[in-house]
Each structure stands twice: as C-alpha cells, then as structure tokens.
Design a protein around this motif. Structure first.
Motif, PDB file in Angstrom:
ATOM      1  N   MET A   1      -5.305  -2.427   7.014  1.00 39.81           N
ATOM      2  CA  MET A   1      -4.530  -2.886   6.618  1.00 39.81           C
ATOM      3  C   MET A   1      -4.106  -4.059   7.109  1.00 39.81           C
TER       4      MET A   1
ATOM      5  N   ALA B   1      -4.042   3.060   6.137  1.00 40.20           N
ATOM      6  CA  ALA B   1      -2.559   3.532   6.524  1.00 40.20           C
ATOM      7  C   ALA B   1      -2.794   4.872   6.453  1.00 40.20           C
TER       8      ALA B   1
ATOM      9  N   THR C   1      -0.615  -5.189   3.973  1.00 41.38           N
ATOM     10  CA  THR C   1      -0.934  -5.496   3.099  1.00 41.38           C
ATOM     11  C   THR C   1      -2.535  -4.639   2.884  1.00 41.38           C
ATOM     12  N   PRO C   2      -3.382  -3.547   2.020  1.00 40.84           N
ATOM     13  CA  PRO C   2      -4.522  -3.379   2.334  1.00 40.84           C
ATOM     14  C   PRO C   2      -6.075  -4.728   2.765  1.00 40.84           C
TER      15      PRO C   2
ATOM     16  N   GLU D   1       0.622  -1.266   0.507  1.00 43.89           N
ATOM     17  CA  GLU D   1      -0.269   0.069   0.054  1.00 43.89           C
ATOM     18  C   GLU D   1       1.066   1.243  -0.214  1.00 43.89           C
TER      19      GLU D   1
END
Length: 641
Positions: free
Chosen positions: A429, A444, A423-424, A399
C-alpha cells in the motif's frame, strides 16, 4: 524531504548491546601553573576540592556502575590509566594532555560505546566578537593546569568551540558522549575564594574562526548529554573546611549516582538541581541538556515525558497547548523519568490522570483515582491515550481490506476527496499526501500493516492538529521575527538582516546549508524555539540545537543557529519552519518525530500505534513556570535542486 543537521546523518537506532562499554576520562585540577601562587596579578587562586571531587565521582561510578576506574593519582603520580579509564590531576592535566587523553579514549571506543568526560577545576568565559554562538555573546572555557600561560593562544584555555568539535567527532563515529563539568560557566561546556568558587577573569578572543562540525553527527543513533555545575555567568561553589573541600555539584551528583544507579540522566539532573539549589540558596543552578532520557551506557528512549508537580492537591504538568497537549488526553504518572521509560504503556503503577485544563505552557491533570499519601513533590507523566478531539484527519481509502484498520483510528475520517490517500501498489500500500509519497506500507492483510499505518497517520495528525491550534488568529501575540535563508559566507552573516522574501516564502537551494535566525521584537526577553517540519512530517528542533536550553533573548537582540549546525535538506521539497517564543522556557523538544516512513524503535509506545503492536485483543527535565506572553510564526519554504 527530510530535514537534518548539516552534520547529521543516519537515523538508525542502536540496539542495546552486551558488548557496549563505558570509557571515561577524569580530570581534576587544584594546582595551577599561572595562579596567584605563581603569578601575582593572575586574577585567580588555586583550588582545594577539585581533585577530591574527581575521587568522589570515580568512587560513585565504581560503586553504582561497576566501572573499573583503576588507581587514583596522587602528587607523586598525577596520571593513572585502567583499560577503559584515564585520570589526570594537577600538573598532568595540561591542555595538551587532556586533549590527548580524550583522543585516546575516543580511538578506543566502538560504535555503541559511551565516552564520559568529567572535569573539575576552574572555568571562565571568553567574549566571542566574531561568532555569536550564544545570546550572551560569551562562551565558556575549561581551564587546564597551564591555562593563562603568558603568550599562549587564547590563554591555553580549552574553548567550548574545541569541546563541541570533539563531541561532534565522537557522535559522528556512533559513540555516545556524556560530559559532566564542575566549573564555573559550565552551562554550555566557577569555582571562587572562601566559600570557594571555580572561576577566573573573562578571556577576550578576537577573530575566532567558527569550527565546522564534521559530517554524520549522531551516526547510528549516537547521542550527547551534558550536565554542568552552573549556568553562564554563575559560580560553581566549593564548600567545607580546608583539607575537606568539595564541589557542591559533584557532591550532589555522586550522591545521586549511588542512590539511583539505574536512573536516567533526567532523574539525576532533577535530583542534583534540587540538592544544589537548596545547598546554595538558589545562587547556583546546574544545567542539563541533550539526551536526558538515556541512562549511562544505555540507549535513549525517545518517548516524550513531562514533569508534574503537586500544587495544593492539584496536579500541574509542565506542558501545554504550545507543545501539543490536548484536553482529555490520559497520562501515566511515575516517580521518575527512568520508571516512566522503563514501563509498559498504561502501567504507571496504578496512578493515571486525565487532562482537564490546558493553557499555553501547562496543563491541569485530574487523577482517575484518589491520590495516595506520601507522593513525591515531582512526578513524571507519559501519555498513553492521546485525545485529538474528533476526526482531525481525512483519508481517502482505495482498498476495502484497509478500512477496518482505518476505522479503529478515531481521529481519522474516511473521505474519498481527501488530499491524503491510501492506495494499493503491487503487493503493498502507498500512503500519500499533498506533497507526495509519505510511506510505503505492507499489504492491508499483513500483520505489520496496522502499526505502520497508525504510526504514520499519527505523525501527520499530530502536526496538522498542533499547527491548526497554535495558529489560531484569536490568540494573543507578542512577536519575534524568523528568517530562513541560504548563506554563502557565514563569516559575514548578520542574524538581524533578512533578505526580502517572495509572497509564498523563501526559495532555498538543496545543495546549500540553511541558516535560521530570530530577532526578538518584543519589549521584554523571550525564550525562542525553532522547529523544522519536513514534507514527510518529520519535526526537528533546530534552535536551540541538540536538546540545548538557551537563555532568553533580550529585546531587540538576535540569535542564530551556531556555526557548523546549519540545517541541511536531503533533497528538494517543502519545509515549514515554526518559531515559538514565550516569556518562560518551553520543552518543545517533545514535538520531535521522524518521517512518516520511519518506524521508530519505540513505535509500540505510541498511544495510537500500540493498539496494533500487541494484537487485536489488546489495544510517547528541568524547572518550569507558567507561560504568559507567547507568539508563533511560520515560514513556508520551498527547497529546489
């Protein structure tokens, strides 16, 4: 997978509450039903200073803490009670009455309250043939007024098995418990003749059934603290003329409580140890264990602190590479543990120092400014900037919005091929590692993303970096043998026997308690600590348990987790057990931490996470000596359904 005690439960932290109360039961016994004054061959005499000690400690708490202690009992009325305090002396302090008073106080306490148990009187030991709770094979007892009654079970002493069971019952209800015992052998739970000690002949108990601790130990963040007048096998001294006798330990403790009313238990212990050691010429050494970073009636602040001594102009810290200290890390220095825990990170009264030399058990600090005159001999250090020595953790970041936060963390390198991935996931996340999910994080761009990611990654990096350093094959070794296994029948358990393990480590069952035992294969006594690392990087000290500090294990001897304190995984997964052994005590409890997906109440005191707590404009007791011989062993276990 999280590792917890079989009797452990919620890791929720208690907030300070204006309604939290301190309950107390005070017991002082000078006159004994079965002493030499009544039984010719009793083996112990009455005392002269225990009741006076009870008065002194009550008065100290009333003066410094505002505790409503009520009236002091006397010969005509040997029991008194105020709304939160009950006091028993002499003939009222039978075993049954003491147990009843403890139970009444616990029943009256609410979640978040603190229960203080004070005892002054004779103490003894019993030889426990069936359950090896301690390396010495002995366990301590408290002697009630009717102790050693002929025909009574176990002589009517209060066994430390019984004290432990009561402590577990209190903490399972979310009640903090503090025990102050001024008796002989009180290091785990004497007073004699002319200079006066508080001891009696050892008691032999056969076929004692191990007490199973209840579930939910430490529920809602409850803790325990113990201060004892003397270690196992030591006498607790009484001094003074007839009519003015006093226990050395209680006198020192009462003075410390009055002089430093807001002190942590660690500060009280340090002062008491120094005063008692000086008064007895080193023949009596008080014992302290448990949540020493707490204050009476207050929460425990779980931030690592280290003792520092000024040695010939040099600052020497009681903590080295074996407990995670690294070159270049920076520390605030304080006059006391209470001051260290009550100050903002990086505000150590202007006195800061950097680690310039690290050995296994200690570190040399270099002050960043001239040392002021008149420094106390003991200081307390708290880390405010941890130096990993480079990028020790690699992270794949999928991301782009998260990259600025990750790049602030100097110990993390961005690597698309890393085993650790960010990771999203929908609106948030995911942080994952080789064993699976480590933490669910906010988006984020969310305000809390930085502190939560920093907190989680710091825990991963500390463990991985620490393991890589202590596992260096070039380091000297002086070994112990660590065994991890499921045990069906604890009554027949032999801590020296270990089943053959598969090459990858033991396979354990998630629905069965895990027993840990250690055999000292060195040629000299060794202090042993065992830590369990869960697959979400929680670190739990499992031996000694609950902040205890056990004596060294003799060569060829074994030690095990005491009955009722077995480790219980909360599900399948990987767990690593690490055993540290050394010829000097180690404060390995400073390595303890929660899972990566738990944001601690003290997260903003972390040297890494604090940079994100305050916004982008502003960026974690006891004597010690140098460690010589040491060793590390690691057992990788797999827990399956």
């Amino acid at each position: 997978m999280t590792i917890r005690w079989a009797l452990a439960g919620s890791a929720l932290l208690l907030g300070t509450s204006a309604q939290a109360a301190v309950h107390a039961v005070f017991v002082g016994i000078d006159k004994y039903e079965n002493s030499r004054s009544s039984v010719a061959n009793a083996g112990f005499d009455d005392l002269s200073g225990a009741v006076g000690d009870t008065r002194r400690i009550r008065d100290a708490l009333a003066q410094s803490q505002g505790l409503n202690v009520g009236a002091m009992p006397d010969d005509a009325n040997c029991r008194t009670q105020s709304p939160l305090v009950e006091t028993l002396i002499n003939s009222c302090a039978t075993k049954a009455n003491i147990n009843d008073a403890w139970t009444r106080a616990l029943d009256a306490a609410q979640v978040g309250d603190t229960l203080l148990l004070y005892f002054a009187g004779h103490g003894s030991r019993f030889l426990d043939d069936a359950t090896l709770d301690q390396a010495s094979r002995y366990n301590s007892t408290l002697m009630a007024h009717d102790a050693r009654r002929p025909g009574a079970v176990a002589g009517a002493d209060i066994l430390d098995h019984e004290v432990r069971r009561f402590i577990d019952a209190a903490t399972s209800r979310g009640v903090n418990i503090v025990t102050w015992f001024d008796s002989c052998n009180s290091g785990t739970a004497s007073r004699d003749g002319n200079s006066g000690t508080r001891t009696a002949p050892d008691l032999r108990v056969s076929g004692l059934v191990p007490i199973k601790s209840p579930l939910q130990y430490g529920n809602l963040g409850a803790y325990r603290v113990h201060l004892g007048a003397a270690g196992d096998g030591q006498d607790a001294k009484e001094v003074g003329a007839v009519g003015a006798r006093a226990g050395v330990f209680t006198s020192a403790l009462a003075s410390a409580i009055i002089a430093t009313p807001k002190a942590s238990f660690a500060d009280l212990a340090a002062r008491v140890v120094a005063d008692v050691t000086r008064a007895t010429g080193g023949r009596q050494l008080p014992h302290a264990e448990g949540a020493l970073r707490a204050t009476l009636g207050g929460p425990e602040i779980k931030v690592p602190t280290f003792d520092v001594v000024l040695d010939g102009g040099k600052l020497v810290m009681a903590g080295g590479g074996l407990v995670g200290i690294t070159m270049g890390s920076r520390f605030d220095l304080f006059a006391s543990t209470g001051a260290a825990l009550g100050s903002e990170l990086g505000s150590g009264g202007g006195l800061k120092a950097r680690v310039v030399e690290v050995s296994a058990g200690s570190a040399m600090l270099q002050p960043e400014s001239a040392l002021p005159p008149g420094l106390p001999g003991r200081l307390v250090a708290r880390e405010f900037a941890h130096e990993f020595g480079g990028q020790v953790l690699r992270l794949a970041v999928a991301e782009p919005a998260a990259l600025p936060v990750v790049q602030k963390l100097g110990f993390v390198a961005v690597d698309p091929a890393s085993r650790f991935r960010l990771t999203p996931d929908g609106g948030g996340m995911l942080l994952s590692g080789p064993a699976g999910l480590l933490a669910r994080l906010p988006a984020a761009t969310a305000p809390q993303f930085g502190v939560q990611l920093a907190s989680a990654l710091e825990k991963v990096a500390r463990v991985e970096h620490w393991l890589s350093r202590i596992s260096d094959p070039g380091q000297p070794r002086d070994g112990v043998s660590l065994c991890v296994q499921n045990v069906d029948n604890l009554d027949d358990f032999d801590p020296k026997w270990c089943p053959e393990q598969p090459p990858g480590g033991p396979i354990l069952k998630a629905d069965k308690p895990i027993m840990v035992s250690v055999v000292n294969k060195a040629t000299a006594p060794r202090y042993v600590t065992v830590l369990a690392i869960g697959d979400k990087y929680s670190v739990t000290q499992v031996l000694p348990g609950f902040g205890a500090r056990d004596p060294a294990i003799d060569a060829g001897q074994a030690v095990r987790i005491p009955p009722g304190q077995e480790v219980q995984p909360d599900g399948p997964g990987r767990v690593r057990f690490v055993v540290l052994s050394s010829d000097r005590p180690l404060n390995a409890g400073v390595l303890e931490q929660n899972d990566t997906d738990v944001i601690d109440g003290q997260a903003c005191l972390s040297p890494v996470a604090r940079a994100f707590c305050l916004g982008t404009d502003r960026a974690r007791a006891g004597g010690w000596s140098q460690v010589g011989q040491w060793s590390v062993g690691i057992v990788n276990a797999e827990v399956k359904p």
